[in-house]
Write a protein that holds these residues in place. Sequence first.
Motif, mmCIF file in Angstrom:
data_model
loop_
_atom_site.group_PDB
_atom_site.id
_atom_site.type_symbol
_atom_site.label_atom_id
_atom_site.label_comp_id
_atom_site.label_asym_id
_atom_site.label_seq_id
_atom_site.Cartn_x
_atom_site.Cartn_y
_atom_site.Cartn_z
ATOM 1 N N TYR A 177 0.528 28.592 -52.396
ATOM 2 C CA TYR A 177 1.078 27.273 -52.086
ATOM 3 C C TYR A 177 1.177 27.026 -50.579
ATOM 4 O O TYR A 177 1.970 26.193 -50.138
ATOM 5 C CB TYR A 177 2.447 27.118 -52.744
ATOM 6 C CG TYR A 177 2.401 27.313 -54.235
ATOM 7 C CD1 TYR A 177 1.750 26.401 -55.047
ATOM 8 C CD2 TYR A 177 2.965 28.432 -54.837
ATOM 9 C CE1 TYR A 177 1.681 26.582 -56.422
ATOM 10 C CE2 TYR A 177 2.905 28.620 -56.203
ATOM 11 C CZ TYR A 177 2.265 27.691 -56.987
ATOM 12 O OH TYR A 177 2.192 27.878 -58.339
ATOM 13 N N LYS A 181 2.070 23.610 -48.651
ATOM 14 C CA LYS A 181 2.736 22.684 -49.580
ATOM 15 C C LYS A 181 4.216 22.550 -49.211
ATOM 16 O O LYS A 181 4.829 23.481 -48.696
ATOM 17 C CB LYS A 181 2.635 23.186 -51.023
ATOM 18 C CG LYS A 181 1.229 23.476 -51.488
ATOM 19 C CD LYS A 181 0.407 22.239 -51.605
ATOM 20 C CE LYS A 181 -0.975 22.573 -52.159
ATOM 21 N NZ LYS A 181 -1.873 21.454 -52.116
ATOM 22 N N ASP A 226 3.001 21.040 -55.910
ATOM 23 C CA ASP A 226 1.694 21.688 -55.834
ATOM 24 C C ASP A 226 0.603 20.637 -55.650
ATOM 25 O O ASP A 226 -0.273 20.783 -54.814
ATOM 26 C CB ASP A 226 1.453 22.508 -57.110
ATOM 27 C CG ASP A 226 0.171 23.326 -57.045
ATOM 28 O OD1 ASP A 226 -0.399 23.464 -55.952
ATOM 29 O OD2 ASP A 226 -0.255 23.829 -58.102
ATOM 30 N N ARG A 227 0.665 19.583 -56.445
ATOM 31 C CA ARG A 227 -0.311 18.497 -56.328
ATOM 32 C C ARG A 227 0.443 17.170 -56.253
ATOM 33 O O ARG A 227 1.121 16.770 -57.188
ATOM 34 C CB ARG A 227 -1.259 18.516 -57.525
ATOM 35 C CG ARG A 227 -2.447 17.595 -57.345
ATOM 36 C CD ARG A 227 -3.539 17.845 -58.361
ATOM 37 N NE ARG A 227 -3.064 17.807 -59.737
ATOM 38 C CZ ARG A 227 -3.217 18.810 -60.601
ATOM 39 N NH1 ARG A 227 -3.824 19.920 -60.247
ATOM 40 N NH2 ARG A 227 -2.771 18.696 -61.828
ATOM 41 N N PHE A 269 5.995 23.303 -58.627
ATOM 42 C CA PHE A 269 6.050 24.767 -58.737
ATOM 43 C C PHE A 269 7.461 25.223 -58.407
ATOM 44 O O PHE A 269 8.198 24.526 -57.703
ATOM 45 C CB PHE A 269 5.023 25.447 -57.821
ATOM 46 C CG PHE A 269 5.293 25.305 -56.344
ATOM 47 C CD1 PHE A 269 6.103 26.201 -55.667
ATOM 48 C CD2 PHE A 269 4.712 24.272 -55.618
ATOM 49 C CE1 PHE A 269 6.337 26.075 -54.309
ATOM 50 C CE2 PHE A 269 4.932 24.141 -54.267
ATOM 51 C CZ PHE A 269 5.753 25.040 -53.604
#
Length: 149
Positions: free
Chosen positions: A35, A38, A64-65, A88
Amino acid sequence: TAQVKALKNPRAQAKAAMGKFIKAGRVVVMLQGRYAGKKAIVVKTFDDGSKSRPFGHALVAGVDRAPLKVTRRMSKKKITKRSKVKPFVKYCNFNHIMPTRYQVPAEIAPASMCTDQQMDTADGRVEAKKFVKSLLQEKFTTPPPDKSG
């Protein structure tokens, strides 16, 4: 004797004098691992470590996205697909996170995002991720009003 050495070491003195600023609610950037780069929110800190992790670490929940850009021409289906958030949750060493100047508002309550008991089992982690996802997605779809009014 370890304390005497620590007091003679200038870095240890600076570390002892410095306040703890990685607290629950602080926004951090992940520096290492899957990660890296992030953003995450600190849920709970363990300054002195624990039995399983004998070093200072934190429980973090992050993105995460992130959602993608949405335009007016897009269909409803495409808009819902592009505005999803993938979260996450993980334990992270303090050396592997960089705190930012930002903190999440108190109404989000970072302590309620996930608990140590949830992190012990795979099912608990899935449950924690689902809760974080719902929280982040809801904040994304209905952003808070500007400070200017």
